[in-house]
Scaffold this active site. Sequence first.
Site, PDB file in Angstrom:
ATOM      1  CG  ASP A 109      39.302 -37.150  24.101  1.00  0.00           C
ATOM      2  OD1 ASP A 109      39.031 -36.010  23.640  1.00  0.00           O
ATOM      3  OD2 ASP A 109      38.585 -37.716  24.936  1.00  0.00           O
ATOM      4  CG  ASP A 110      40.256 -32.649  24.750  1.00  0.00           C
ATOM      5  OD1 ASP A 110      39.942 -33.760  25.213  1.00  0.00           O
ATOM      6  OD2 ASP A 110      39.541 -31.636  24.881  1.00  0.00           O
ATOM      7  CG  ASP A 113      40.098 -35.051  34.726  1.00  0.00           C
ATOM      8  OD1 ASP A 113      40.339 -35.661  35.776  1.00  0.00           O
ATOM      9  OD2 ASP A 113      39.815 -33.844  34.718  1.00  0.00           O
TER      10      ASP A 113
END
Length: 175
Positions: A109-110, A113
Amino acid sequence: MAGEAPELSAQERAGKAFPVSWDQFHRDCRALTWRLNEVGPFHAVIAITRGGLVPAAIVARELGVRVIDTVCIASYDHNKQGDLQVLKGISEAAMKLGGGTGKGLLIVDDLVDTGKTGKLVREMLPDAHFATVYAKPMGRPLVDTFITEVSQDTWIFFPWDTALSYHPPLRDGAA
Ligand SMILES: O=P(O)(O)OC[C@H]1O[C@H](OP(=O)(O)OP(=O)(O)O)[C@H](O)[C@@H]1O
Ligand SMILES: O=c1[nH]c(=O)c2nc[nH]c2[nH]1
Ligand SMILES: [Mg+2]
């Protein structure tokens, strides 16, 4: 209701901005692959869409992996996090490659968070390796390999979400 202050978006609450260019993102993905190359080989890459598609393509290219699957999850509507929605699960073929638990699979995934998205995918593939390009402190414990950590009060601006625009000089009050 009239008079009530509008609710701040996650992006506005973050306060600090971390803009990433295409060039920087490509370099960071390559750096991530150097680390992942020590951990593999991997049978397949599982991209968490949509943000994971871009790093997954670069990482898969560098690692020589040609089987790529997606798990399609939506949570942030523009920049406000709502309930997680799994729009498409992991394919049967990819599940089989990972022996049902994700062993030998690489989830990409980028960023992490809050970690909610990563946690959900880890539950689907508990033995997979989870890699992200960027990590914030809350999500960091979920990730096996990442490149850059930013503070929790930072919003990362990806090149596919942004465009070049005029920025006023600092002395005129620009942040
Ligand atoms: O750790 P969390 O707090 O769960 O946030 C991280 C996730 O949020 C973003 O995806 P988003 O849901 O915005 O969808 P997108 O990838 O389609 O942009 C990002 O690409 C991660 O997948
Ligand atoms: O573009 C984004 N930048 C972020 O920092 C972030 N956190 C969750 N989802 C995000 N999307
Ligand atoms: Mg995403």
